[in-house]
Design an enzyme around this catalytic site. Sequence first.
Site, short mmCIF file in Angstrom:
data_model
loop_
_atom_site.label_atom_id
_atom_site.label_comp_id
_atom_site.label_asym_id
_atom_site.label_seq_id
_atom_site.Cartn_x
_atom_site.Cartn_y
_atom_site.Cartn_z
N GLN A 137 0.95 -1.13 -0.02
CA GLN A 137 -0.04 -0.11 0.07
C GLN A 137 0.96 1.30 -0.02
OE1 GLN A 137 -2.38 1.73 3.43
NE2 GLN A 137 -4.06 1.13 2.34
N TYR A 224 -6.46 10.84 3.80
CA TYR A 224 -4.99 11.19 3.57
C TYR A 224 -5.19 11.98 2.13
CZ TYR A 224 -4.00 7.99 7.37
OH TYR A 224 -3.86 7.49 8.77
N ARG A 272 -7.32 1.79 -3.00
CA ARG A 272 -8.04 1.94 -1.89
C ARG A 272 -8.87 3.26 -1.60
NH1 ARG A 272 -7.60 0.46 4.70
NH2 ARG A 272 -8.90 -1.52 4.52
N GLY A 373 -9.30 -6.75 8.92
CA GLY A 373 -8.31 -5.81 9.64
C GLY A 373 -7.84 -6.23 11.02
#
Length: 416
Positions: A137, A224, A272, A373
């Site tokens: 990622q 982000y 994502r 997760g």
Amino acid sequence: MHRREHSPALGRQRFDIRAFACQIGVGVETHFIYQPREKLMTTLFEEFRMGDITLKNRVVMAPLTRSRSPDDVATERVALYYTQRATAGLIVSEGTPISREGQGYLFNPGIFTPEQIAGWRLTTDSVHAVGGKMFAQIWHVGRVSHPSIQEGGKLPVSATTEPPVGATAFGYDAEGKPALVEPPAPRQLTTDEVSRIVGEFAQAAENAIEAGFDGVEIHGANGYLHEQFLNPLVNDRTDQYSASELKNRIRFTLEVIDAVVARIGANRVGIRISPYGQLFDMPLYDQIDETYTALATEIGARKLAYVHVMDQSGFPAPGKEDTGGGPNMAFITLLWAIKSKLPETAVILAGGMTRARAEQMINDGVIDLAAFGTAYISNPDLVARLKYNWPLNEAKRETFYGGGAEGYIDYAPHQG
């Protein structure tokens, strides 16, 4: 900057996917018809072809920040951690910064120096040795950073000059000790600098392939940098990356996708996203469906390997009490719309996942793979536990971030 309150239509409601007998996605033509479970044979534990690779099951290990790399380089302990979990069909690494500027948390292994590439190579070799598949990622946090992390004590950069109210980075406090710190107002990137960051994403992707990863996941979620461009209540730019028009709102993300695809190929690229998420001061806005449906349309045309959707719709808004609501109906409707635009691109869903929910949504045709997760932190053998309905280990939350082996590589597999 003016912040609008979100429409009641965007509020959370309890939703049962079985009640969707026939769902037409937002602004889409394709109809999705509910089919009873007994007429379908798809299961979570079957092989799945994604791009040019075959996954041994449809279980995905979601990216999980663990802050276990003191020099920002993946170590032997990191390699063991991922190798323990390599029975997943696909592992997505923890967020790995594309540059020092893109880092918002200490002790996260990056992908921009020779030492970092070599460190990750140990991990990928170990995962491949036991038959696993792994994507990196690649990550730029934008404004969710702090001068104590930045080279030369510089300000973090973003699409905006507005600080992420209520957010924290993991940097150094006034005494030079690692601590959660409040990000300052960032410096707004100039137009020319945006192209530099696009290039850094592409270079990070190339570095990831050199490090042995099977592909990369562009981190476009969780408040982000990508979301700082996508969200019109955050992005206050006036150039071609402004959020006032749809084509400009998604321009940065598409430029990154195209640059990464040109470098390593579409079949090795995922992204994502987290529509309806509010992490790190991401207010809800009226154009969410329009934005992500348009983005999905462009991704579908590019035939990426996958889109990884993070369901934060059931999370309480920052500063608000969690009333225990389930998934947001608007989010589920948008998910159908996104899926319809991706005929040759897999859809992964993360957030509140269980075996039952995963299998139902795969069988209903709204997702292809299911990401887990927190459960992966304390259950390295999660695939077997799900398959055989074995109980799950309880995670030690106090060991989630930082530290050593405890709470990281010391969780035992199921004892039959």
